[in-house]
Scaffold this motif. Sequence first.
Motif, PDB file in Angstrom:
ATOM      1  N   ASP A 148     -11.517  -0.716   6.454  1.00 36.11           N
ATOM      2  CA  ASP A 148     -12.174  -0.947   5.153  1.00 36.11           C
ATOM      3  C   ASP A 148     -11.298  -1.023   4.112  1.00 36.11           C
ATOM      4  OD1 ASP A 148     -14.647  -0.982   7.019  1.00 36.11           O
ATOM      5  OD2 ASP A 148     -13.837   1.542   7.060  1.00 36.11           O
ATOM      6  N   ASP A 149     -10.154  -0.553   4.069  1.00 34.92           N
ATOM      7  CA  ASP A 149      -9.276  -0.801   2.894  1.00 34.92           C
ATOM      8  C   ASP A 149      -9.168  -1.825   2.661  1.00 34.92           C
ATOM      9  OD1 ASP A 149      -9.519   1.911   2.225  1.00 34.92           O
ATOM     10  OD2 ASP A 149      -7.760   2.518   4.105  1.00 34.92           O
ATOM     11  N   MET A 169      -4.634   5.751  -5.896  1.00 29.47           N
ATOM     12  CA  MET A 169      -5.351   6.204  -5.845  1.00 29.47           C
ATOM     13  C   MET A 169      -5.832   5.094  -4.685  1.00 29.47           C
ATOM     14  SD  MET A 169      -5.594   9.629  -6.472  1.00 29.47           S
ATOM     15  CE  MET A 169      -6.576   9.707  -5.691  1.00 29.47           C
ATOM     16  N   ASN A 170      -6.220   5.300  -4.081  1.00 29.74           N
ATOM     17  CA  ASN A 170      -7.169   3.986  -3.055  1.00 29.74           C
ATOM     18  C   ASN A 170      -6.096   3.311  -2.643  1.00 29.74           C
ATOM     19  OD1 ASN A 170      -9.831   5.978  -3.473  1.00 29.74           O
ATOM     20  ND2 ASN A 170     -10.131   5.584  -4.962  1.00 29.74           N
ATOM     21  N   MET A 171      -5.404   3.674  -2.136  1.00 29.47           N
ATOM     22  CA  MET A 171      -4.366   2.367  -1.927  1.00 29.47           C
ATOM     23  C   MET A 171      -4.356   2.607  -0.226  1.00 29.47           C
ATOM     24  SD  MET A 171      -4.231   0.144  -4.277  1.00 29.47           S
ATOM     25  CE  MET A 171      -4.499   0.410  -4.935  1.00 29.47           C
ATOM     26  N   GLY A 172      -4.819   3.054   0.927  1.00 27.03           N
ATOM     27  CA  GLY A 172      -4.464   2.768   2.640  1.00 27.03           C
ATOM     28  C   GLY A 172      -4.748   1.689   2.780  1.00 27.03           C
ATOM     29  N   SER A 204      -6.153   1.118   5.739  1.00 29.16           N
ATOM     30  CA  SER A 204      -7.155   0.970   7.099  1.00 29.16           C
ATOM     31  C   SER A 204      -7.953  -0.185   6.835  1.00 29.16           C
ATOM     32  CB  SER A 204      -8.741   1.784   6.778  1.00 29.16           C
ATOM     33  OG  SER A 204      -9.083   2.098   6.033  1.00 29.16           O
ATOM     34  N   SER A 239       0.803  -0.623  -0.078  1.00 24.14           N
ATOM     35  CA  SER A 239       0.007   0.125   0.196  1.00 24.14           C
ATOM     36  C   SER A 239       1.188   1.193   0.277  1.00 24.14           C
ATOM     37  CB  SER A 239      -0.778  -0.035   1.136  1.00 24.14           C
ATOM     38  OG  SER A 239      -1.522  -1.058   1.410  1.00 24.14           O
ATOM     39  N   LYS A 247       1.151   4.419  -2.824  1.00 27.88           N
ATOM     40  CA  LYS A 247       0.727   5.207  -2.760  1.00 27.88           C
ATOM     41  C   LYS A 247       1.904   6.640  -2.864  1.00 27.88           C
ATOM     42  CE  LYS A 247      -1.201   7.439   1.194  1.00 27.88           C
ATOM     43  NZ  LYS A 247      -2.036   8.244   3.024  1.00 27.88           N
ATOM     44  N   ALA A 296     -11.257  -3.879   1.431  1.00 23.44           N
ATOM     45  CA  ALA A 296     -11.893  -3.991   0.076  1.00 23.44           C
ATOM     46  C   ALA A 296     -11.147  -4.682  -0.994  1.00 23.44           C
ATOM     47  CB  ALA A 296     -12.269  -2.359  -0.455  1.00 23.44           C
ATOM     48  N   ALA A 297      -9.691  -4.538  -0.358  1.00 23.21           N
ATOM     49  CA  ALA A 297      -9.339  -4.365  -1.425  1.00 23.21           C
ATOM     50  C   ALA A 297      -8.914  -6.782  -1.283  1.00 23.21           C
ATOM     51  CB  ALA A 297      -7.094  -4.484  -1.222  1.00 23.21           C
TER      52      ALA A 297
END
Length: 76
Positions: free
Chosen positions: A59-60, A52-55, A57, A43, A47, A63-64
């Motif tokens: 939730d991240d 984008m959207n590579m946090g 957390s 991640s 980043k 999703a991954a």
Amino acid sequence: MHNLETLETGLLVTYRANAAKTDFGSIGHNKGAQNHALFVAYSKELKRRGVMNMGTSFDDQSAAAKLGSFNGPGSY
């Protein structure tokens, strides 16, 4: 671990998803910890590249994990 700077971005995205899925699905503490560390490292590199959207957390990672394969390439 690979030198992350030399890997293609698409491959890193796949590795990140696989590490997330394997972390969530593993029953061993060490396996989970190793995959979580990989997820964070992938991640951070993504980043750094501006993807984008590579946090990192929960939730991240959740999703991954939906896109990953358990014990797939890039996981521990």
